[in-house]
Design a protein around this motif. Structure first.
Motif, PDB file in Angstrom:
ATOM      1  N   ILE A   1       1.951  14.432  -7.566  1.00  0.00           N
ATOM      2  CA  ILE A   1       2.878  13.335  -7.861  1.00  0.00           C
ATOM      3  C   ILE A   1       4.316  13.835  -7.808  1.00  0.00           C
ATOM      4  O   ILE A   1       5.182  13.204  -7.207  1.00  0.00           O
ATOM      5  N   GLU A   2       4.566  15.000  -8.401  1.00  0.00           N
ATOM      6  CA  GLU A   2       5.967  15.473  -8.396  1.00  0.00           C
ATOM      7  C   GLU A   2       6.456  15.754  -6.980  1.00  0.00           C
ATOM      8  O   GLU A   2       7.599  15.460  -6.649  1.00  0.00           O
ATOM      9  N   ASN A   3       5.568  16.263  -6.128  1.00  0.00           N
ATOM     10  CA  ASN A   3       5.985  16.538  -4.752  1.00  0.00           C
ATOM     11  C   ASN A   3       6.135  15.272  -3.920  1.00  0.00           C
ATOM     12  O   ASN A   3       6.970  15.211  -3.023  1.00  0.00           O
ATOM     13  N   ASN A   4       5.319  14.269  -4.236  1.00  0.00           N
ATOM     14  CA  ASN A   4       5.516  12.978  -3.574  1.00  0.00           C
ATOM     15  C   ASN A   4       6.886  12.399  -3.926  1.00  0.00           C
ATOM     16  O   ASN A   4       7.589  11.886  -3.061  1.00  0.00           O
TER      17      ASN A   4
ATOM     18  N   GLN B   1       0.100   4.411  -9.222  1.00  0.00           N
ATOM     19  CA  GLN B   1       0.556   4.839  -7.887  1.00  0.00           C
ATOM     20  C   GLN B   1       1.784   4.045  -7.462  1.00  0.00           C
ATOM     21  O   GLN B   1       2.718   4.585  -6.868  1.00  0.00           O
ATOM     22  N   GLN B   2       1.784   2.760  -7.794  1.00  0.00           N
ATOM     23  CA  GLN B   2       2.930   1.930  -7.428  1.00  0.00           C
ATOM     24  C   GLN B   2       4.180   2.379  -8.204  1.00  0.00           C
ATOM     25  O   GLN B   2       5.284   2.350  -7.670  1.00  0.00           O
ATOM     26  N   ARG B   3       3.985   2.825  -9.443  1.00  0.00           N
ATOM     27  CA  ARG B   3       5.111   3.380 -10.208  1.00  0.00           C
ATOM     28  C   ARG B   3       5.677   4.619  -9.514  1.00  0.00           C
ATOM     29  O   ARG B   3       6.884   4.811  -9.443  1.00  0.00           O
ATOM     30  N   VAL B   4       4.768   5.451  -8.995  1.00  0.00           N
ATOM     31  CA  VAL B   4       5.211   6.638  -8.256  1.00  0.00           C
ATOM     32  C   VAL B   4       6.007   6.204  -7.011  1.00  0.00           C
ATOM     33  O   VAL B   4       7.035   6.794  -6.685  1.00  0.00           O
TER      34      VAL B   4
ATOM     35  N   GLN C   1       0.884  -1.168   0.000  1.00  0.00           N
ATOM     36  CA  GLN C   1       0.000   0.000   0.000  1.00  0.00           C
ATOM     37  C   GLN C   1       0.916   1.210   0.000  1.00  0.00           C
ATOM     38  O   GLN C   1       1.397   1.623   1.045  1.00  0.00           O
ATOM     39  N   VAL C   2       1.176   1.742  -1.168  1.00  0.00           N
ATOM     40  CA  VAL C   2       2.339   2.611  -1.363  1.00  0.00           C
ATOM     41  C   VAL C   2       2.356   3.834  -0.444  1.00  0.00           C
ATOM     42  O   VAL C   2       3.407   4.337  -0.091  1.00  0.00           O
ATOM     43  N   GLY C   3       1.178   4.289   0.010  1.00  0.00           N
ATOM     44  CA  GLY C   3       1.172   5.367   0.983  1.00  0.00           C
ATOM     45  C   GLY C   3       1.701   6.688   0.468  1.00  0.00           C
ATOM     46  O   GLY C   3       2.525   7.335   1.114  1.00  0.00           O
ATOM     47  N   LEU C   4       1.217   7.093  -0.719  1.00  0.00           N
ATOM     48  CA  LEU C   4       1.562   8.432  -1.202  1.00  0.00           C
ATOM     49  C   LEU C   4       0.824   9.451  -0.351  1.00  0.00           C
ATOM     50  O   LEU C   4      -0.255   9.163   0.172  1.00  0.00           O
ATOM     51  N   PHE C   5       1.383  10.649  -0.230  1.00  0.00           N
ATOM     52  CA  PHE C   5       0.700  11.693   0.513  1.00  0.00           C
ATOM     53  C   PHE C   5      -0.426  12.256  -0.352  1.00  0.00           C
ATOM     54  O   PHE C   5      -0.163  12.800  -1.420  1.00  0.00           O
TER      55      PHE C   5
END
Ligand code: ADP
Ligand code: ADP
Length: 228
Positions: A93-96, A142-145, A84-88
């Motif tokens: 995306i760029e800031n993550n 999202q997983q790519r990010v 569960q990649v847990g992006l903010f």
């Protein structure tokens, strides 16, 4: 590069999750940890970045005892990708992706260049995705990010805990191929946790088979196939 010497982990409730592990992961190697649920894979991985303290033995990175490295810089130098990649959610995306380089106070121009480069590397068009928010992306995107974020500050080591486990089979296969391509180019030292033998055989330079907190076997995919 990463060396475990008689490493053990006993949780506070008495569970012996890992019992006297000995192995060494070479620089540039993709090492898979495989085994059934509860065999100690995640515990083993999280001891490397000190998210879980080991209770016995010694773990060294390039000869340095990890207990003598401050956990904050240690973690910033170890990329980490989970299922569960847990992006903010409130960061683009760029800031993550730029999170860790920002914490390390990289100059703005270098940040931009790095984000664009990494989005290309993981197959996301920066023109399309840089300003979007995580909820606007599919699970695979999202997983790519997550992979790009882990690579952002150019760490030598990447820990991946079932990173593709929640994806549909086709997306999963694409991301596996992507990872192999990235690895052929970047030669990171990767520890990859999975319980899927096909994935292990496809990705691993070597495969460590764990059972009940112990190392059963540590072999290349070829050796493993001829001596299961
Ligand atoms: P895996 O990743 O292979 O599924 P884990 O490393 O998560 O295995 O768990 C190994 C063992 O340690 C299991 O028996 C699990 O129940 C136990 N365990 C994991 N985390 C804790 C904890 N925080 N406290 C007590 N026991 C735990
Ligand atoms: P902390 O100070 O809590 O140890 P950091 O300030 O280094 O963590 O990082 C902030 C967030 O970024 C945390 O959620 C952490 O999980 C994540 N993170 C830290 N290092 C990395 C990395 N190398 N790759 C990806 N995410 C990371």
């Amino acid at each position: 590069m990463i060396k475990f010497e008689n490493v053990s982990k006993k949780y506070d409730d008495g569970t012996e999750a890992v019992k006297s592990l000995n192995f060494e992961i070479n620089r540039g190697e993709l090492m898979v940890l495989i085994g059934p649920s509860g065999c100690g894979k995640t515990t083993t991985m999280k001891m490397i970045n000190r998210l879980i303290p080991h209770t016995g033995g010694k773990i060294t990175i390039d000869g340095q005892d990890i207990d003598s490295i401050d956990p904050v810089p240690l973690r910033r130098n170890i990329g980490y990708v989970i299922q569960q990649v847990g992006l903010f959610p409130h960061y683009t995306i760029e800031n993550n992706i730029a999170l860790i380089p920002k914490l390390k106070k990289w100059p703005e121009s270098k940040l931009k260049e790095r984000v664009t480069y990494l989005m290309d590397v993981v197959g996301l068009d920066p023109e399309v995705f840089a300003k979007r928010y995580p909820r606007e992306l599919s699970g695979g995107q999202q997983q790519r990010v997550g992979v790009a974020r882990a690579l952002a500050a150019n760490p030598d080591i990447i820990l991946m805990d079932e990173p593709f486990g929640a994806l549909d089979p086709m997306t999963r296969e694409q991301l596996q191929d992507e990872l192999l391509r990235i690895q052929a180019e970047m030669h990171k030292t990767i520890v990859f946790v999975t319980h899927d033998m096909d994935e292990a055989l496809k990705l691993g330079d070597r495969i460590a088979v764990l059972r009940d907190g112990e190392l059963l076997q540590l072999d290349t995919p070829d050796q493993l196939l001829s001596n299961p």
